[in-house]
Write a protein that holds these residues in place. Sequence first.
Motif, short mmCIF file in Angstrom:
data_model
loop_
_atom_site.label_atom_id
_atom_site.label_comp_id
_atom_site.label_asym_id
_atom_site.label_seq_id
_atom_site.Cartn_x
_atom_site.Cartn_y
_atom_site.Cartn_z
N SER A 72 18.80 -34.15 37.21
CA SER A 72 18.31 -35.09 36.39
C SER A 72 19.04 -35.32 35.00
CB SER A 72 17.16 -34.32 35.67
OG SER A 72 16.14 -34.16 36.72
N ASP A 73 20.47 -34.82 35.46
CA ASP A 73 21.55 -35.25 34.30
C ASP A 73 22.22 -36.48 35.01
OD1 ASP A 73 22.88 -33.78 36.30
OD2 ASP A 73 24.32 -32.76 35.35
N PHE A 74 22.02 -36.93 36.06
CA PHE A 74 22.40 -37.82 36.66
C PHE A 74 21.50 -39.25 36.33
CE2 PHE A 74 23.15 -41.15 40.10
CZ PHE A 74 24.48 -40.74 40.51
N GLU A 75 22.03 -39.99 35.40
CA GLU A 75 21.43 -41.29 34.92
C GLU A 75 20.93 -42.18 35.95
OE1 GLU A 75 22.70 -41.31 30.12
OE2 GLU A 75 23.76 -42.57 31.47
N PRO A 76 19.92 -42.60 35.87
CA PRO A 76 19.35 -43.59 37.03
C PRO A 76 20.11 -44.98 37.05
CG PRO A 76 17.50 -42.93 35.81
CD PRO A 76 18.64 -42.34 35.21
N THR A 77 20.71 -45.51 38.35
CA THR A 77 21.08 -46.94 38.20
C THR A 77 20.16 -47.74 39.01
OG1 THR A 77 23.21 -45.77 38.79
CG2 THR A 77 23.15 -48.04 39.52
N VAL B 220 20.35 -37.86 28.21
CA VAL B 220 20.46 -38.95 28.97
C VAL B 220 19.77 -40.07 28.89
CG1 VAL B 220 21.09 -37.47 31.43
CG2 VAL B 220 18.56 -37.92 30.68
N VAL B 221 20.31 -41.41 29.10
CA VAL B 221 19.43 -42.53 28.89
C VAL B 221 18.98 -42.98 30.10
CG1 VAL B 221 19.62 -44.85 28.23
CG2 VAL B 221 20.98 -43.13 27.06
N ILE B 222 17.50 -43.06 30.40
CA ILE B 222 16.83 -43.25 31.53
C ILE B 222 16.78 -44.77 31.76
CG2 ILE B 222 14.71 -43.16 32.98
CD1 ILE B 222 16.29 -40.46 31.94
N THR B 223 16.65 -45.64 30.82
CA THR B 223 16.58 -47.17 31.03
C THR B 223 16.79 -47.77 29.84
OG1 THR B 223 15.89 -48.89 32.40
CG2 THR B 223 14.11 -47.46 31.58
N SER B 224 17.15 -49.09 29.61
CA SER B 224 16.51 -49.90 28.60
C SER B 224 15.66 -50.71 28.82
CB SER B 224 17.85 -50.65 28.11
OG SER B 224 18.27 -51.83 29.30
N MET B 225 14.67 -51.38 28.19
CA MET B 225 13.80 -52.42 28.42
C MET B 225 13.78 -53.66 27.27
SD MET B 225 10.55 -49.77 29.30
CE MET B 225 11.13 -48.24 28.21
N GLU B 226 13.50 -54.48 27.62
CA GLU B 226 13.34 -55.72 27.02
C GLU B 226 12.28 -56.62 26.62
OE1 GLU B 226 16.26 -59.67 25.28
OE2 GLU B 226 16.92 -58.44 26.95
N ASN B 227 11.53 -56.83 25.40
CA ASN B 227 10.34 -57.51 25.42
C ASN B 227 10.79 -58.86 25.47
OD1 ASN B 227 9.36 -55.01 24.89
ND2 ASN B 227 8.29 -55.54 22.87
N ILE B 228 9.96 -59.74 26.33
CA ILE B 228 10.32 -61.17 26.29
C ILE B 228 9.82 -61.74 25.05
CG2 ILE B 228 9.80 -63.41 27.49
CD1 ILE B 228 10.06 -61.97 30.02
#
Length: 588
Positions: free
Chosen positions: A345-350, A229-237
């Motif tokens: 926990s196999d339900f990826e966060p929205t 599962v992919v929990i989240t993406s993050m981007e550096n400004i």
Amino acid sequence: MPKRTDIKKILIIGSGPIVIGQACEFDYSGSQACKAFREEGYEIVLVNSNPATIMTDPGMADHTYIEPLTLESLSKIIAKERPDALLPTLGGQMGLNLGTFLEREGVLKKYGCELIGANERAIARAEDRKLFKETMESIGLRVPRSGIANSIEEGMQVIKEVGFPAILRPAYTMGGAGGATAYNMEEFEKMLAFALDTSPIHQTLIEESVLGWKEIEFEVMRDCADNVVVITSMENIDPMGVHTGDSIVVAPAQTLTAPEMANLMDLSKKVIRAVDITGGGTNIQYAVNPDNGEVVIIEINPRVSRSSALASKATGFPIARVAAKLAVGLTLDEIKNDITGKTYSDFEPTVDYCVMKVCRFTFEKFPQADTTLNTSMKAVGEAMAIGRNFKEALQKGIRSLEIGRYGLGSDGKDLQEKERRDMDLIRERLARPNAERLFFIRYAIENGMSTQEIYNLSKIDPWFIENIRELVEFEKKLEGKSLVSVPAEVLRQAKQLGYSDIQLAKLLETDEEQVRRRRKILGIESTFYLVDTCAGEFEAQHPYYYSTYETVDESRATNNPKKVIILGGRPNRIGQGIEIDYCCVHAS
């Protein structure tokens, strides 16, 4: 798949003293691991050299050792306690390194102890720069052109192939410790010697620079049945060249196209499988060329990281707790989500909001320090803010640092007029990464500088620059207005864009109390929205809230007449760190 029954006693290694790059995040993850194992009925042995932590409280583990985190000390404890397994992935880089070296020295084999969460080979694929490069290339992922150095002599040969500028990345370190960017041979030789000394295995990667590219991170988890599962993406400004611990980070990533996001998610699943994490999480960092979308992988952390702690709080997904349960054989579809009480926990966060991590620096305590931000982390703390949109989260995050700023300017704390009009100063601050660069983007916009010119100097993505421009443009709606003449919808919009009452008071030439009183007359008051992992698809049993200025309030007050408010300690800083978190948790 049921939990393992051949394991009875588990050793957890803590992260040691608080240093730049390693703070409350690993006390949090270690404490979560202790609680998770206790829920499953395992006996817990905990070792940490720092007594001022929640994880070392007597009730957290069955056996707690406050001892030096060294091979000698750990070997003695293992010989005495005879744990069946050692979890190295929740104690920061310290825990990961010690687990690896105990395995390599034969200590674990001698006493029948097994690494869980990530075995020695998986850790090496992530931390050993040569193995990392080979593993990534085996799945078709490019790494920056690079070479490995185990000595000064080898490094001098590698730099001939890589060229300048060059990035130095010591193996088995955290927070960019020992890392640097070299622009010429003279500084390269000094930086190389330091990098080799910093690495516990005396190894350093020397790679081509991708300065100015976007830096994107993903938090990914995998279980022993190969569910990912992919929990989240993050981007550096800030673009590549600034350590992620020193950059403002936004979750989820904001500037990627849908195909770019899908591609990086697919790559992340390939990466965690190639490294072969069989029960836990991985933080993966990519560089993306803003001109053509080309992707290179920078590094991965085969453990719970500082970014994992941010991702946990940003999404409501308890990464450390789930990682611990995965390490003992449970699968993602067997671990219930604490917040919803219904999903697993196999339900990826929205995520239907925007999260900002903003760094706290304390350069004022070190007046001779170099304030330029680079690949070696300098922040002493951070704050996290949540808003309905990027602008709101950004302004809230700046306020949360408690550095005397009440938002992104217009708060009475901007530079004097002469400095704000000094284009040479502005250009220098845009080109050099520093803690105040966002404010100088604002000054550049006020002076008529184009988005393209700001981007050329800073390499900060135009999307972020345009959002700051929209804040500057919005403030023109308030020019020449008094508090009573501003339409209610404009005042509400200001609050939805993250403006504090102090900022509005400065813009409307009144005082904070008058703004607050006017807002309440107009019915413009804060409401609360849920962080529930599922964007309202399921009713949350244990949610937490963030404030905003919508017309709907999602908070649910209880009827219990006995309630207590506990005030926290705010961002870590020099003089105030994990101790205050410890006090608040105990009060709770």
